[in-house]
Scaffold this motif. Structure first.
Motif, PDB file in Angstrom:
ATOM      1  N   GLY A 665       1.548  -1.246   0.132  1.00 57.09           N
ATOM      2  CA  GLY A 665      -0.021   0.000   0.123  1.00 57.09           C
ATOM      3  C   GLY A 665       0.865   1.431   0.005  1.00 57.09           C
ATOM      4  O   GLY A 665       1.930   1.143   0.311  1.00 57.09           O
ATOM      5  N   ARG A 666       0.381   2.034  -0.639  1.00 59.59           N
ATOM      6  CA  ARG A 666       1.488   3.371  -0.745  1.00 59.59           C
ATOM      7  C   ARG A 666       1.990   4.485   0.870  1.00 59.59           C
ATOM      8  O   ARG A 666       2.725   4.653   0.700  1.00 59.59           O
ATOM      9  CB  ARG A 666       0.599   4.837  -1.756  1.00 59.59           C
ATOM     10  N   ARG A 667       0.843   3.840   1.553  1.00 59.56           N
ATOM     11  CA  ARG A 667       1.397   4.748   2.634  1.00 59.56           C
ATOM     12  C   ARG A 667       2.973   4.386   3.513  1.00 59.56           C
ATOM     13  O   ARG A 667       3.908   4.513   4.252  1.00 59.56           O
ATOM     14  CB  ARG A 667       0.329   4.958   4.005  1.00 59.56           C
ATOM     15  N   VAL A 668       2.430   2.691   3.433  1.00 60.46           N
ATOM     16  CA  VAL A 668       3.900   2.248   3.691  1.00 60.46           C
ATOM     17  C   VAL A 668       4.891   2.376   2.487  1.00 60.46           C
ATOM     18  O   VAL A 668       6.346   2.876   3.487  1.00 60.46           O
ATOM     19  CB  VAL A 668       3.324   0.556   4.424  1.00 60.46           C
ATOM     20  N   ASN A 669       4.532   2.007   1.804  1.00 57.59           N
ATOM     21  CA  ASN A 669       6.047   2.643   0.662  1.00 57.59           C
ATOM     22  C   ASN A 669       6.020   3.971   0.559  1.00 57.59           C
ATOM     23  O   ASN A 669       7.267   3.839   0.197  1.00 57.59           O
ATOM     24  CB  ASN A 669       5.218   2.815  -1.047  1.00 57.59           C
ATOM     25  N   ASP A 670       5.230   4.707   1.347  1.00 56.12           N
ATOM     26  CA  ASP A 670       5.812   5.746   1.254  1.00 56.12           C
ATOM     27  C   ASP A 670       6.845   6.493   2.294  1.00 56.12           C
ATOM     28  O   ASP A 670       8.004   6.797   2.280  1.00 56.12           O
ATOM     29  CB  ASP A 670       4.308   7.186   1.671  1.00 56.12           C
ATOM     30  N   ALA A 671       6.675   5.658   3.478  1.00 56.79           N
ATOM     31  CA  ALA A 671       7.962   5.601   4.464  1.00 56.79           C
ATOM     32  C   ALA A 671       9.552   4.927   3.916  1.00 56.79           C
ATOM     33  O   ALA A 671      10.211   5.643   4.573  1.00 56.79           O
ATOM     34  CB  ALA A 671       6.932   5.038   5.780  1.00 56.79           C
ATOM     35  N   LEU A 672       8.806   4.195   3.714  1.00 50.89           N
ATOM     36  CA  LEU A 672       9.744   3.096   3.069  1.00 50.89           C
ATOM     37  C   LEU A 672      10.530   3.822   2.473  1.00 50.89           C
ATOM     38  O   LEU A 672      12.094   4.117   2.343  1.00 50.89           O
ATOM     39  CB  LEU A 672       9.743   1.601   2.501  1.00 50.89           C
ATOM     40  N   SER A 673      10.008   4.643   1.173  1.00 53.51           N
ATOM     41  CA  SER A 673      11.126   5.267   0.446  1.00 53.51           C
ATOM     42  C   SER A 673      12.053   6.145   0.503  1.00 53.51           C
ATOM     43  O   SER A 673      12.649   6.621   0.489  1.00 53.51           O
ATOM     44  CB  SER A 673      10.280   5.450  -0.844  1.00 53.51           C
ATOM     45  N   ARG A 674      10.894   6.952   1.554  1.00 60.38           N
ATOM     46  CA  ARG A 674      11.239   8.488   2.048  1.00 60.38           C
ATOM     47  C   ARG A 674      12.702   8.062   2.673  1.00 60.38           C
ATOM     48  O   ARG A 674      14.259   8.880   2.667  1.00 60.38           O
ATOM     49  CB  ARG A 674      10.470   9.015   3.014  1.00 60.38           C
ATOM     50  N   ALA A 675      12.704   6.697   3.649  1.00 60.12           N
ATOM     51  CA  ALA A 675      13.390   6.970   4.994  1.00 60.12           C
ATOM     52  C   ALA A 675      15.014   5.569   3.913  1.00 60.12           C
ATOM     53  O   ALA A 675      16.085   6.526   3.932  1.00 60.12           O
ATOM     54  CB  ALA A 675      13.551   5.483   5.523  1.00 60.12           C
ATOM     55  N   ILE A 676      14.955   4.946   2.923  1.00 56.00           N
ATOM     56  CA  ILE A 676      15.619   4.493   2.099  1.00 56.00           C
ATOM     57  C   ILE A 676      16.424   5.798   0.962  1.00 56.00           C
ATOM     58  O   ILE A 676      17.392   5.379   1.026  1.00 56.00           O
ATOM     59  CB  ILE A 676      14.995   3.378   1.092  1.00 56.00           C
ATOM     60  N   MET A 710      20.230  -1.244   3.269  1.00 54.17           N
ATOM     61  CA  MET A 710      19.557  -2.249   3.395  1.00 54.17           C
ATOM     62  C   MET A 710      19.845  -3.142   5.394  1.00 54.17           C
ATOM     63  O   MET A 710      19.045  -3.925   6.273  1.00 54.17           O
ATOM     64  CB  MET A 710      18.961  -3.691   2.916  1.00 54.17           C
ATOM     65  N   ASN A 711      21.071  -2.497   5.194  1.00 50.39           N
ATOM     66  CA  ASN A 711      21.542  -3.777   6.151  1.00 50.39           C
ATOM     67  C   ASN A 711      21.077  -2.900   6.949  1.00 50.39           C
ATOM     68  O   ASN A 711      21.661  -3.189   8.965  1.00 50.39           O
ATOM     69  CB  ASN A 711      23.376  -3.907   6.282  1.00 50.39           C
ATOM     70  N   PHE A 712      21.303  -1.487   7.292  1.00 49.75           N
ATOM     71  CA  PHE A 712      21.447  -0.204   8.568  1.00 49.75           C
ATOM     72  C   PHE A 712      20.055  -0.064   9.039  1.00 49.75           C
ATOM     73  O   PHE A 712      19.833  -0.006  10.187  1.00 49.75           O
ATOM     74  CB  PHE A 712      22.153   1.226   8.115  1.00 49.75           C
ATOM     75  N   ILE A 713      19.682  -0.071   7.952  1.00 52.06           N
ATOM     76  CA  ILE A 713      17.509   0.337   8.470  1.00 52.06           C
ATOM     77  C   ILE A 713      17.778  -1.059   8.633  1.00 52.06           C
ATOM     78  O   ILE A 713      17.214  -1.536   8.851  1.00 52.06           O
ATOM     79  CB  ILE A 713      16.657   0.672   7.343  1.00 52.06           C
ATOM     80  N   LYS A 714      16.465  -0.416  10.533  1.00 53.35           N
ATOM     81  CA  LYS A 714      15.937  -1.213  10.449  1.00 53.35           C
ATOM     82  C   LYS A 714      14.793  -0.991  11.808  1.00 53.35           C
ATOM     83  O   LYS A 714      14.341   0.768  11.439  1.00 53.35           O
ATOM     84  CB  LYS A 714      16.776  -1.638  12.487  1.00 53.35           C
ATOM     85  N   PRO A 715      13.631  -1.819  12.505  1.00 50.14           N
ATOM     86  CA  PRO A 715      12.093  -0.799  13.301  1.00 50.14           C
ATOM     87  C   PRO A 715      12.872   0.249  14.012  1.00 50.14           C
ATOM     88  O   PRO A 715      12.131   1.069  13.745  1.00 50.14           O
ATOM     89  CB  PRO A 715      11.555  -2.050  13.440  1.00 50.14           C
ATOM     90  N   GLU A 716      13.935  -0.377  14.448  1.00 52.05           N
ATOM     91  CA  GLU A 716      13.768   0.449  15.772  1.00 52.05           C
ATOM     92  C   GLU A 716      14.494   1.646  15.344  1.00 52.05           C
ATOM     93  O   GLU A 716      14.215   2.686  16.027  1.00 52.05           O
ATOM     94  CB  GLU A 716      15.432  -0.175  16.292  1.00 52.05           C
ATOM     95  N   ASN A 717      15.581   2.069  13.934  1.00 50.38           N
ATOM     96  CA  ASN A 717      15.592   2.676  13.977  1.00 50.38           C
ATOM     97  C   ASN A 717      15.064   4.101  13.079  1.00 50.38           C
ATOM     98  O   ASN A 717      15.455   5.268  12.486  1.00 50.38           O
ATOM     99  CB  ASN A 717      17.280   3.426  13.585  1.00 50.38           C
ATOM    100  N   LEU A 718      13.713   3.939  12.722  1.00 53.43           N
ATOM    101  CA  LEU A 718      13.315   3.839  10.982  1.00 53.43           C
ATOM    102  C   LEU A 718      13.102   5.477  11.566  1.00 53.43           C
ATOM    103  O   LEU A 718      12.445   6.473  10.423  1.00 53.43           O
ATOM    104  CB  LEU A 718      12.293   2.862  10.765  1.00 53.43           C
ATOM    105  N   GLU A 719      11.910   5.178  12.675  1.00 51.60           N
ATOM    106  CA  GLU A 719      11.636   6.493  13.195  1.00 51.60           C
ATOM    107  C   GLU A 719      12.889   8.031  12.967  1.00 51.60           C
ATOM    108  O   GLU A 719      12.140   8.765  12.189  1.00 51.60           O
ATOM    109  CB  GLU A 719      10.446   6.719  14.034  1.00 51.60           C
ATOM    110  N   GLU A 720      13.726   7.416  13.609  1.00 52.98           N
ATOM    111  CA  GLU A 720      14.497   8.634  13.736  1.00 52.98           C
ATOM    112  C   GLU A 720      15.118   8.970  12.020  1.00 52.98           C
ATOM    113  O   GLU A 720      14.858  10.021  12.557  1.00 52.98           O
ATOM    114  CB  GLU A 720      16.048   7.672  14.385  1.00 52.98           C
ATOM    115  N   VAL A 721      15.329   8.127  11.178  1.00 54.20           N
ATOM    116  CA  VAL A 721      15.528   8.552  10.015  1.00 54.20           C
ATOM    117  C   VAL A 721      14.584   9.079   9.564  1.00 54.20           C
ATOM    118  O   VAL A 721      14.914   9.865   8.424  1.00 54.20           O
ATOM    119  CB  VAL A 721      15.937   6.835   8.849  1.00 54.20           C
ATOM    120  N   LEU A 722      13.979   8.914   9.235  1.00 58.98           N
ATOM    121  CA  LEU A 722      12.832   9.570   8.959  1.00 58.98           C
ATOM    122  C   LEU A 722      12.075  10.966   9.560  1.00 58.98           C
ATOM    123  O   LEU A 722      11.524  12.369   8.303  1.00 58.98           O
ATOM    124  CB  LEU A 722      10.923   8.882   9.017  1.00 58.98           C
TER     125      LEU A 722
END
Length: 861
Positions: A665-676, A710-722
């Motif tokens: 879904g677009r809302r999840v993809n928005d979060a993942l694509s912006r972070a990556i 992809m090795n760096f990004i984790k559920p724990e640091n996603l919020e900080e990155v975003l």
């Protein structure tokens, strides 16, 4: 904690016994028997039990909620015991719906009074009052003089009423409170209402029984808690009414779907033939622009069939008068076809509709059922709907949503939590009404479902902002309340407090158009809406009036761009209007992809796979064949991404491209694509370009070390990155303006003068700069970040996906390809959809199809 109980179906005789003879005579003059919904609901309301009634459209929910109330008031009216007070409050998120209820409530009362007159029975007059933003001053004054016994209102107007002394006196003993269309309250209006209901509970000396009405919805336990709030002494019954209303749903495809495109001539011919076979047809599109386009095309292509007298477009941008006129003509059977976006999804009674057409995917099973419920809007009629599929991805999506509908799998709704801007506005409203004890206020707020886990720190941050502790006077943001730490009390500050509150109330932000200008000359080239700007990042290329422009920067209500761009567009013009696919439906599609992947890998026969598709998705032969061909092409060319494989295609064009087949879904993809994308950019990949849709996203750039990211990004640091990724974006600045407006930092109206969005935007720019100097944790800035990450994007489900990748439950597979796979074509074409002519696009799709069939298994791991 609030106790959840299941309501039981009661005998019709029990309900009959409860009815007053006049109400009983009226009821059976209209209906043969009680509906299932009434057997679940009426007696619970009569017995003063909180109840959430979830039932499909057209199942008499409204009458169920009102029958016991009308009965009670008629009994009092006969005994001459009606008091000068409001007995029942009915609140709905739609102004039009309130008008509709007004109509449906007054008529039964008039008919009951007529029966009483014939029998020489004297009844006191039961007054019904309608209070919305459209109610005139004289009507409001009339209501203030004489209390309506039943008040029909909207969430905003109810909040205003709760600051008006005269009205509060009338509400000192409210006995019933109906909340209609709860499924439409999964937004800040819902959050706002949840606090308003707690204010109503506090004002009333007796508990106002809550009656929640909703179309098919999930999860019911959470919705029930939203209705009654969180308290160990509260309980609520749930009536999940599963009606036997038959569904007649079919998927219709046009052409071979490989080169057939959205809204082509073949589609209009199909739509025309369906309209001719039925008396009244309602067509749903997913955007306002598509709504207008469909109406214009039908008029142009079939001028003898369609004109202003029998076809109309209905959407939220129309004036109130135009909308009412269309609804009235629809009810009276004067219109043959109405095309709308989402504006007619909710329960307005629009008369007899015998066919619903959905152009493209409705994006969730709950929305599909809601739209379909418009056909046969009566108890036992068959709801007839047709999906007209607009492409291969759309075909799979619609088929899976149809499967969810048939199997009664309903997408879950989510209510935003701890919104500090809404809290600010409501605390200010409460302080205007009276001096409040701070601990009692905190306790009241915590009883709202949406604030049940609010921390004391967040609460006091809001109090500090309202009391002027952040010293923002230089930007003309003044204290709105006083707070005395010794007495632990708060109260309103300033003579203008009440007027300021009344003229700036609500949660829906003002929207406007942004002028597009060439930099540095400032020559204007057109306009785009704010929602579109929100989706853009610096460096994006978009199309306006057939020409390409590169987005450079924003200043006030102007966007500055560079012309004569050679790069491909990265974002389609209709993007901001598109509804996002629900996460639940996306996971169902992933499940189906896994099934297909297994079958193709095990070399199952074509006939076996087609039978499986028909059986799984409840589709016909031709549809199953089209789905089979699409998956076969993808499998033979590369492999099928699914619930356990996140496939990433890497290929080189003008730039290096990474295409993530992320069916989330677009809302999840928005979060993942912006972070990556942000991490790739930080790692040296200059000019990173992003594109997202519901089933994938792409990132394009120069140096892109995706394995490292992809090795760096984790559920724990996603919020900080975003948080870092969005900090300097237009999306955060725009959402800050909305939150600042809700929290009354920026006033939309001041001393009777309405401020333009441009002026609000300018003010927001200065306030945001001042706030950042004071504290990056200022409560309203924090709320703007939360809104972007949780409401616009879906950070929680994005974290779940990253968790699955780190656990190995989802395997990340990077494949190098010479040409993008069949599943990747949609996302790559999307940005250019405004530029390529339909003929060129058809030729391109055919050419890609030929390439895919020639180059089987080109990908290398």
């Amino acid at each position: 904690m609030t106790e959840i109980l299941q309501a039981e179906e009661r005998e019709g005789k029990e309900i009959e016994k409860m009815l007053h003879p006049l109400v009983k005579e009226w009821f059976f003059s209209k209906f043969k028997d009680f509906s299932i919904t009434q057997r679940y609901g009426v007696l619970n309301v009569w017995e003063r039990k909180n109840i959430l009634i979830s039932a499909p459209t057209g199942s008499s929910k409204t009458l169920t909620s009102f029958l016991a109330i009308i009965n009670y008031l008629i009994m009092l009216a006969e005994k001459n015991q009606l008091e000068e007070k409001i007995y029942a409050v009915y609140t709905s998120p739609l102004k039009a719906l309130s008008n509709d209820i007004h109509k449906n409530l007054i008529e039964p009362l008039e008919e009951i009074y007529k029966i009483a007159e014939e029998k020489n029975i004297k009844l006191q007059k039961i007054r019904v009052g309608l209070r919305t933003g459209d109610t005139t001053t004289s009507e409001r004054a009339k209501m203030a003089r004489k209390a309506p016994h039943i008040l029909v209102t909207t969430p905003e107007s109810l909040a205003i009423i709760l600051t008006t002394k005269k009205f509060v006196d009338y509400m000192k003993a409210v006995e019933f409170c109906i909340v209609d269309e709860i499924h439409a309250l999964d937004n800040k209006r819902g959050v706002y209402l949840s606090l308003t209901l707690e204010r109503l509970n506090e004002v009333s000396l007796i508990w106002p029984v809550k009656i929640g009405l909703s179309a098919t919805i999930a999860p019911l336990d959470e919705v029930a808690k939203f209705l009654v709030g969180i308290d160990k002494e509260r309980e609520v019954f749930i009536a999940e009414v599963k009606l036997t209303k038959k569904l007649d749903v079919q998927l219709l495809t046009i052409g071979d779907l490989i080169s057939e495109l959205t809204f082509g001539n073949n589609m209009y011919s199909l739509v025309d033939s369906l309209i001719k076979e039925h008396k009244t047809t309602l067509i749903f599109t997913n955007t306002r622009s598509a709504t207008e386009r469909v109406v214009n095309h039908l008029k142009d292509n079939f001028p003898t069939e369609y004109g202003d007298d029998n076809i109309a477009a209905h959407h939220s941008s129309l004036s109130k008068t135009s909308r009412f006129d269309i609804e009235e003509r629809l009810r009276d059977g004067k219109l043959k076809v109405v095309v709308c976006s989402t504006s007619l999804e909710l329960g307005i009674d629009i008369g007899f509709i015998d066919l619903v057409i959905m152009l493209g995917s409705p994006k969730s099973s709950a929305r599909a059922l809601q739209r379909l419920g418009r056909a046969g809007h009566k108890l036992h009629e068959t709801a007839k709907g047709r999906f007209i599929v607009t492409g291969r991805d759309d075909l799979v999506e619609c088929a899976v949503i149809q499967k969810e509908m048939v199997e009664k799998k309903i997408n879950r709704i989510y209510f935003p939590k701890n919104c500090l801007d809404v809290l600010s506005q409501q605390i200010f409203g409460m302080a205007i009404y009276k001096i409040c004890d701070i601990d009692e206020l905190f306790s009241l707020v915590k009883k709202s479902y949406c604030y049940s886990n609010l921390t004391r720190n967040d609460f006091f941050d809001v109090i500090s902002y309202l009391a002027g502790d952040y010293a923002l006077e230089k930007t003309n943001v003044y204290a709105k309340i006083w707070y005395d730490a010794k007495t632990k009390q708060i109260g309103k500050k300033g003579k203008m407090a009440r007027v300021m509150y009344l003229t700036n109330i609500g949660t829906i932000p003002d929207e406007s158009f942004i002028t597009v200008k060439i930099a540095p000359s400032g020559e204007p080239v057109g306009a785009i809406d704010e929602g579109f700007l929100e989706r853009m990042k610096k460096g994006d290329v978009f199309v306006l009036g057939g020409k390409k422009y590169l987005y450079m920067y924003t200043k006030g209500m102007n966007v500055y761009v560079k012309a004569d761009i050679q790069r491909s567009p990265t974002i389609p013009s209709w993007f901001s209007e598109m509804l996002p696919l629900s996460f639940d439906s996306a996971m169902e599609i992933n499940k189906f992809r896994s099934l297909m992947s297994e079958k193709f890998k095990s070399k199952a026969k074509k006939s076996e796979i087609i039978s499986l598709i028909k059986e799984t998705l409840y589709v016909e032969d031709s549809t199953a064949e089209a789905i089979y061909n699409y998956f076969k092409e993808q499998h033979n060319f590369l492999e099928i991404p699914n619930s356990s494989i996140l496939l990433v295609e890497r290929y080189k064009s003008q730039k290096n491209y990474l295409i993530f087949h992320s069916m989330y879904g677009r809302r999840v993809n928005d979060a993942l694509s912006r972070a990556i994308g942000f991490l790739l950019g930080r790692g040296g990949g200059r000019d990173i370009e992003l594109g997202i849709n519901d089933n994938s996203f792409y990132i394009a750039g120069e140096k892109m070390n995706i394995e490292k990211v992809m090795n760096f990004i984790k559920p724990e640091n996603l919020e900080e990155v975003l948080k870092e990724a969005i900090e300097k974006t237009d999306v955060l600045a725009r959402r800050f303006r909305h939150c600042a407006s809700r929290s009354l930092m920026i006033l939309r109206t001041y001393k009777g003068v309405k401020r333009s969005v441009g002026k609000q935007n300018m003010k927001s720019h200065f306030v945001l700069a001042a706030v950042r100097k004071i504290s990056s944790e200022f409560p309203i800035l924090r709320e703007a970040r939360r809104e972007v990450l949780e409401d616009l994007m879906d950070i929680e489900n994005a974290k779940i996906i990253l968790q699955w990748i780190s656990e190995g439950r989802v395997k990340l597979k990077i494949r190098d390809v010479d040409v993008p796979s069949p599943f990747a074509i949609g996302i790559l074409l999307e940005g250019q959809s405004d530029l390529i002519k339909i003929e060129d696009k058809q030729a391109f799709l055919k050419r890609m199809h030929e390439l895919h069939t020639k180059n089987m298994k080109t990908g290398s791991e």
